[in-house]
Design a protein around this motif. Sequence first.
Motif, mmCIF file in Angstrom:
data_model
loop_
_atom_site.group_PDB
_atom_site.id
_atom_site.type_symbol
_atom_site.label_atom_id
_atom_site.label_comp_id
_atom_site.label_asym_id
_atom_site.label_seq_id
_atom_site.Cartn_x
_atom_site.Cartn_y
_atom_site.Cartn_z
ATOM 1 N N PHE A 1 0.749 -1.449 -0.197
ATOM 2 C CA PHE A 1 0.321 -0.405 -0.100
ATOM 3 C C PHE A 1 0.993 1.564 -0.148
ATOM 4 O O PHE A 1 1.678 1.376 1.109
ATOM 5 N N MET A 2 0.694 1.875 -0.693
ATOM 6 C CA MET A 2 1.731 3.204 -0.713
ATOM 7 C C MET A 2 0.118 4.585 -0.519
ATOM 8 O O MET A 2 -0.625 5.172 -1.030
ATOM 9 N N PRO A 3 0.761 5.911 0.551
ATOM 10 C CA PRO A 3 0.133 6.341 1.002
ATOM 11 C C PRO A 3 -0.303 7.104 -0.360
ATOM 12 O O PRO A 3 1.151 7.673 -0.997
ATOM 13 N N ASN A 4 -1.102 7.883 -0.606
ATOM 14 C CA ASN A 4 -1.566 9.035 -1.563
ATOM 15 C C ASN A 4 -1.280 10.191 -1.578
ATOM 16 O O ASN A 4 -1.423 11.486 -1.178
ATOM 17 N N VAL A 5 1.196 10.256 -1.342
ATOM 18 C CA VAL A 5 1.312 11.096 -1.574
ATOM 19 C C VAL A 5 0.740 12.362 -2.377
ATOM 20 O O VAL A 5 1.033 11.690 -3.656
ATOM 21 N N LYS A 6 0.264 13.659 -2.248
ATOM 22 C CA LYS A 6 0.130 14.653 -3.773
ATOM 23 C C LYS A 6 2.018 15.689 -4.061
ATOM 24 O O LYS A 6 2.298 16.203 -2.748
ATOM 25 N N ILE A 7 1.092 16.148 -4.856
ATOM 26 C CA ILE A 7 2.924 16.766 -5.508
ATOM 27 C C ILE A 7 1.195 18.273 -6.042
ATOM 28 O O ILE A 7 0.709 17.895 -7.314
ATOM 29 N N ILE B 1 -5.097 26.255 -13.822
ATOM 30 C CA ILE B 1 -6.195 25.345 -13.103
ATOM 31 C C ILE B 1 -4.437 24.845 -11.817
ATOM 32 O O ILE B 1 -3.690 24.234 -11.862
ATOM 33 N N ASP B 2 -5.444 24.678 -10.588
ATOM 34 C CA ASP B 2 -4.544 23.767 -9.822
ATOM 35 C C ASP B 2 -4.693 22.100 -9.667
ATOM 36 O O ASP B 2 -5.998 22.287 -9.658
ATOM 37 N N LEU B 3 -3.530 22.042 -9.906
ATOM 38 C CA LEU B 3 -3.611 20.519 -9.493
ATOM 39 C C LEU B 3 -2.795 19.710 -8.672
ATOM 40 O O LEU B 3 -2.171 19.855 -7.610
ATOM 41 N N ASP B 4 -3.705 18.988 -8.525
ATOM 42 C CA ASP B 4 -2.554 17.360 -6.778
ATOM 43 C C ASP B 4 -2.430 16.346 -7.763
ATOM 44 O O ASP B 4 -3.374 15.762 -8.769
ATOM 45 N N CYS B 5 -1.506 16.198 -7.978
ATOM 46 C CA CYS B 5 -0.956 15.162 -9.013
ATOM 47 C C CYS B 5 0.019 13.507 -7.716
ATOM 48 O O CYS B 5 0.454 13.821 -6.786
ATOM 49 N N GLY B 6 -1.737 12.824 -7.549
ATOM 50 C CA GLY B 6 -1.314 11.779 -6.491
ATOM 51 C C GLY B 6 -0.225 10.212 -7.138
ATOM 52 O O GLY B 6 -1.605 9.651 -7.606
ATOM 53 N N ILE B 7 0.043 9.983 -5.983
ATOM 54 C CA ILE B 7 0.535 8.353 -6.070
ATOM 55 C C ILE B 7 0.480 7.413 -5.020
ATOM 56 O O ILE B 7 0.756 5.988 -5.481
ATOM 57 N N GLY B 8 -0.881 7.276 -4.789
ATOM 58 C CA GLY B 8 -0.934 6.557 -4.063
ATOM 59 C C GLY B 8 -2.168 4.611 -4.686
ATOM 60 O O GLY B 8 -3.001 5.247 -5.412
ATOM 61 N N ARG B 9 -1.642 4.504 -4.514
ATOM 62 C CA ARG B 9 -2.323 2.848 -5.053
ATOM 63 C C ARG B 9 -1.977 1.724 -3.612
ATOM 64 O O ARG B 9 -1.392 1.508 -3.255
ATOM 65 N N THR B 10 -3.007 0.783 -4.396
ATOM 66 C CA THR B 10 -2.834 -0.894 -3.626
ATOM 67 C C THR B 10 -1.856 -1.570 -4.280
ATOM 68 O O THR B 10 -2.840 -1.681 -5.692
ATOM 69 N N VAL C 1 -0.371 7.569 -11.802
ATOM 70 C CA VAL C 1 -0.220 8.862 -11.032
ATOM 71 C C VAL C 1 -1.725 9.195 -11.146
ATOM 72 O O VAL C 1 -2.000 9.100 -11.996
ATOM 73 N N LYS C 2 -2.796 10.107 -9.976
ATOM 74 C CA LYS C 2 -4.335 10.577 -10.415
ATOM 75 C C LYS C 2 -4.473 11.942 -10.613
ATOM 76 O O LYS C 2 -3.532 12.380 -9.397
ATOM 77 N N ILE C 3 -4.533 12.452 -11.372
ATOM 78 C CA ILE C 3 -4.573 14.286 -10.962
ATOM 79 C C ILE C 3 -6.054 14.852 -10.857
ATOM 80 O O ILE C 3 -7.075 13.771 -11.744
ATOM 81 N N THR C 4 -5.385 15.024 -9.894
ATOM 82 C CA THR C 4 -7.276 16.219 -9.817
ATOM 83 C C THR C 4 -6.972 16.922 -9.445
ATOM 84 O O THR C 4 -5.986 18.012 -9.340
ATOM 85 N N GLY C 5 -8.108 18.649 -10.188
ATOM 86 C CA GLY C 5 -7.136 20.124 -10.059
ATOM 87 C C GLY C 5 -9.389 20.637 -10.075
ATOM 88 O O GLY C 5 -10.172 20.184 -10.190
ATOM 89 N N HIS C 6 -9.032 22.050 -10.276
ATOM 90 C CA HIS C 6 -10.255 22.645 -10.074
ATOM 91 C C HIS C 6 -9.667 24.360 -10.259
ATOM 92 O O HIS C 6 -9.232 24.582 -10.122
ATOM 93 N N SER C 7 -10.707 24.671 -11.054
ATOM 94 C CA SER C 7 -10.805 26.761 -11.414
ATOM 95 C C SER C 7 -11.991 26.669 -10.981
ATOM 96 O O SER C 7 -13.018 26.365 -12.188
ATOM 97 N N ASP C 8 -12.112 28.273 -10.331
ATOM 98 C CA ASP C 8 -13.469 29.016 -10.470
ATOM 99 C C ASP C 8 -13.661 29.796 -11.763
ATOM 100 O O ASP C 8 -14.656 29.347 -12.735
#
Length: 235
Positions: free
Chosen positions: A57-63, A82-91, A121-128
């Motif tokens: 299990f890799m904790p979901n550390v985000k960059i 747009i602000d993005l979070d790149c997470g590397i968490g996985r099992t 790599v999981k990419i999530t982000g948001h921009s108003d």
Amino acid sequence: MRKLLLLTALMFATLAAGAQDVFNHLGVGVAVGTNGIGVNLATPVTQWLTLRAGAEFMPNVKISTTETATYNVAGTQGSADIDLDCGIGRTQGNIILNFYPVPKIGLYVAAGAYFGGDKLVKITGHSDALQGISDATIQVGDYNLPVDNNGNVHGGLKVKNVRPYVGIGWGRALPGRLLSFNVDLGVQIHGTPEVYTEAGDLTPILGEIDNDFTKVIDKVKVYPVLSLRLCGKIF
């Protein structure tokens, strides 16, 4: 259904009877390394081979980073950050064979496979600023990743669901005494990562490609594995 269950039970009984002199010990290990935190079980196959299987299990550390999204509204080109979070968490799970060329020495060659955890790599982000715009995209590798009408991005980089593993190591996965210390060094071979999206459709980029994700996709075709493991014998 009853015949199938009976046949399955007979098959396992036959395998267990034939293997009772081989799979006669069981060990457990806990690990920490580039795959995160893991646990595995190990059993001997022959004096040269030990089979181990487990999960990590890799904790979901985000960059966090900021990218520029582009869009076209009524023929007018526009852009917004747009602000993005790149997470590397996985099992992920694994099944690996340790081969000891000299059984009395702890040096081994390992080969097997990792499975599951295909989202590298999981990419999530948001921009108003992008809310209400239906055709906004950001560049990820060779593709335009869509931004939904709420200004959100959901996607990333994924690899094969089953990935071969090769490596070398030192130590006993099934110790002769109570405990042993193992070191693994190897690679998961996953090939070129692919871009995926969980909202909308990917479109190929036409023209010049210049984004940070391209560097990752082009260079990261294997995943390095360094694992420190403490192993114990159950019976």
